[in-house]
Design a protein around this motif. Structure first.
Motif, PDB file in Angstrom:
ATOM      1  N   THR A 282       0.646  -1.239   0.156  1.00 16.91           N
ATOM      2  CA  THR A 282       0.014   0.080  -0.081  1.00 16.91           C
ATOM      3  C   THR A 282       1.053   1.106   0.008  1.00 16.91           C
ATOM      4  O   THR A 282       0.541   2.080  -0.916  1.00 16.91           O
ATOM      5  CB  THR A 282      -0.850   0.116   1.293  1.00 16.91           C
ATOM      6  N   TYR A 283       1.855   1.330   0.998  1.00 15.18           N
ATOM      7  CA  TYR A 283       2.705   2.456   0.961  1.00 15.18           C
ATOM      8  C   TYR A 283       3.558   2.504  -0.351  1.00 15.18           C
ATOM      9  O   TYR A 283       3.762   3.772  -0.837  1.00 15.18           O
ATOM     10  CB  TYR A 283       3.801   2.394   1.981  1.00 15.18           C
ATOM     11  N   ALA A 284       4.050   1.402  -1.010  1.00 18.58           N
ATOM     12  CA  ALA A 284       4.793   1.678  -2.044  1.00 18.58           C
ATOM     13  C   ALA A 284       3.988   2.300  -3.222  1.00 18.58           C
ATOM     14  O   ALA A 284       4.472   2.711  -4.028  1.00 18.58           O
ATOM     15  CB  ALA A 284       5.389   0.015  -2.529  1.00 18.58           C
ATOM     16  N   LYS A 285       2.801   1.630  -3.283  1.00 21.13           N
ATOM     17  CA  LYS A 285       1.807   2.071  -4.553  1.00 21.13           C
ATOM     18  C   LYS A 285       1.580   3.833  -4.229  1.00 21.13           C
ATOM     19  O   LYS A 285       1.491   4.362  -5.289  1.00 21.13           O
ATOM     20  CB  LYS A 285       0.610   1.432  -4.378  1.00 21.13           C
ATOM     21  N   GLY A 306       9.914   2.184  -3.642  1.00 23.44           N
ATOM     22  CA  GLY A 306       8.535   1.849  -3.969  1.00 23.44           C
ATOM     23  C   GLY A 306       8.465   0.609  -4.957  1.00 23.44           C
ATOM     24  O   GLY A 306       7.877  -0.278  -4.964  1.00 23.44           O
ATOM     25  N   ALA A 307       9.301   1.244  -6.229  1.00 25.38           N
ATOM     26  CA  ALA A 307       9.088   0.018  -7.194  1.00 25.38           C
ATOM     27  C   ALA A 307       9.809  -1.458  -6.707  1.00 25.38           C
ATOM     28  O   ALA A 307       9.224  -2.368  -7.262  1.00 25.38           O
ATOM     29  CB  ALA A 307       9.928   0.702  -8.571  1.00 25.38           C
ATOM     30  N   TYR A 308      10.820  -1.437  -6.094  1.00 20.53           N
ATOM     31  CA  TYR A 308      11.440  -2.715  -5.749  1.00 20.53           C
ATOM     32  C   TYR A 308      10.671  -3.437  -4.851  1.00 20.53           C
ATOM     33  O   TYR A 308      10.219  -4.830  -4.984  1.00 20.53           O
ATOM     34  CB  TYR A 308      12.784  -2.615  -4.926  1.00 20.53           C
ATOM     35  N   LYS A 330      11.440  -0.622 -13.524  1.00 19.27           N
ATOM     36  CA  LYS A 330      11.453   0.738 -12.979  1.00 19.27           C
ATOM     37  C   LYS A 330      12.348   1.015 -11.935  1.00 19.27           C
ATOM     38  O   LYS A 330      12.836   2.183 -11.920  1.00 19.27           O
ATOM     39  CB  LYS A 330       9.780   0.809 -12.505  1.00 19.27           C
ATOM     40  N   CYS A 331      12.509   0.379 -11.034  1.00 17.80           N
ATOM     41  CA  CYS A 331      13.412   0.494  -9.936  1.00 17.80           C
ATOM     42  C   CYS A 331      14.924   0.632 -10.422  1.00 17.80           C
ATOM     43  O   CYS A 331      15.598   1.641 -10.115  1.00 17.80           O
ATOM     44  CB  CYS A 331      13.730  -0.799  -8.930  1.00 17.80           C
TER      45      CYS A 331
END
Length: 410
Positions: A282-285, A306-308, A330-331
């Motif tokens: 949730t936090y990463a999104k 977030g991407a990792y 993306k990471c």
């Protein structure tokens, strides 16, 4: 990884330059204030500005603090607060250097004014406090730029004034902040940066556990340095493997300051390390959504985290390899865009992408990903060691594939 400490909040260089004539008007009329740090009225007045700053509302914070520079032009407090505002503008990505001269300029002005106050009254603990804090702030910025000689010199100046300012119980929690940082980081640096040990021979030995205890005291009882102590504690808990404490504190701070990308990032990181994957997801999104909408403070640094996390969750929990590939890629792009190719998340993403390619028989792509890891020369990294093993495995698979082709062609 810094020996030093910093403090408070605000205002912009153009505003200061435009206000210079105002200072000239007030200078002759204003009396030199003796004590402002413990003035309850000023603390009440500055509470909103401090909250604005930590929630990344810098313009509002600047507007609230402007009056300090006009009302107290002979006191360091206003200039010191301005410096912290600029520091927090670069916190999302400390590689940004465009505020360096501004920060040093405000700290130098604070040092000059505090020195004048101390000359007038050698027992002025508050003046000594601002000298200690301003030098420490400069030293910390030097440390961010890995200018270790200047950082050590500034740190030594700060310690000299910390000694002078001790003994005043009325501002003791603020002073404990400096002691706490020194006790922790002087020991931590000696343990993790062997090459810097010669610079530390001139300093007294620190005590990491005492430093943490002191910072926890400050985080509960100080006024100006309370949030700064929490900023450091989130990182210290993570470095010391106290991940549940890091999670609880970063979650608390993210709830208090939802626009602050630093605490948001650590909330995601701490949840992830503890295996609380849905919370971390949730936090990463949210991190990536904020980057997509160009929200202030959300940069490639937050994107890398977030991407990792999303790559890992999709690979190992959602079993969605397509999404995992997308986020791992993306990471790597986020890391490359802000020179973070030595970070663990970047190396881990390359390793995962290489493994996917090898499983799919795309040996050329796999070899390229593994080679990128080797090229970083992060020999202590688990990803580096694994990549070396993967290359051996890859060579065997390529040899086997060639043999099969020769057999088919006979």
């Amino acid at each position: 990884m810094k020996i030093l400490f910093r403090l408070l909040v605000l205002l912009s260089l153009p505003v200061l330059q435009a206000s210079a004539q105002i200072y000239d008007v007030f200078e002759k009329e204003k009396e030199r204030p003796a004590r402002l740090l413990t003035d309850r009225a000023i603390q009440i007045e500055t509470t909103a500005a401090i909250d604005y700053m930590y929630n990344f509302n810098f313009y509002e914070s600047e507007r609230e603090f402007k009056w300090l520079l006009v009302k107290y032009p002979h006191h360091p407090i206003g200039f010191f607060l301005v410096g912290l505002n600029y520091w927090w503008r670069l916190v999302p990505d400390t590689g940004v250097k465009k505020y360096d001269e501004v920060i040093h300029g405000y700290m130098d002005k604070s040092i000059n004014l505090a020195s004048d106050l101390l000359k007038e009254d050698k027992g002025n603990n508050e003046a000594a406090f601002f000298l200690a804090a301003s030098y420490a702030f400069k030293g910390r910025l030097y440390a961010e730029r890995e200018n270790w000689v200047k950082a050590a010199w500034a740190g030594k100046q700060a310690l000299k004034y910390v000694e002078l300012s001790r003994g005043d119980d009325s501002i003791n929690p603020e002073l404990i902040f400096g002691d706490g940082l020194y006790n922790f980081y002087s020991k931590w640096i000696a343990e993790n940066y062997k090459s810097l040990k010669p610079l530390l021979t001139f300093f007294k030995k620190g005590d990491k556990n005492l430093g943490i205890t002191q910072l926890e005291n400050v985080s509960r009882n100080a006024f100006y340095t309370r949030m700064e102590a929490r900023y450091f504690l989130v990182q210290i808990y993570a470095m010391e493997g106290q991940h549940e404490k890091a999670r609880q504190l970063s979650n608390q701070m993210h709830a208090l300051y939802p626009n602050n990308s630093f605490f948001h990032r650590y909330a995601a990181r701490s949840s992830f390390v503890l295996g609380r994957m849905r919370e971390a997801e949730t936090y990463a999104k949210e991190l990536l959504d904020n980057i997509a909408t160009n929200k202030y403070g959300y940069t490639a640094n937050e994107g890398r985290y977030g991407a990792y996390i999303l790559g890992y969750v999709n690979q190992n929990y959602n079993k969605d390899i397509g999404a995992a590939k997308f986020y791992y890629q993306k990471c790597t792009e986020f890391a490359q865009s802000n020179d973070s190719e030595e970070s663990g998340y970047y190396l881990g993403s390359l390793l995962a992408l290489g493994d996917f390619a090898m499983d799919e028989g795309d040996f050329l792509t796999a070899a390229r990903k593994y080679k990128l890891i080797i090229d970083t020369k992060q020999k202590k990294s688990a990803s580096y060691k694994t990549a070396k093993e993967r290359i051996k495995t890859l060579k065997k698979k390529i040899t086997e594939a060639k043999k099969k082709r020769r057999l088919r062609n006979r």
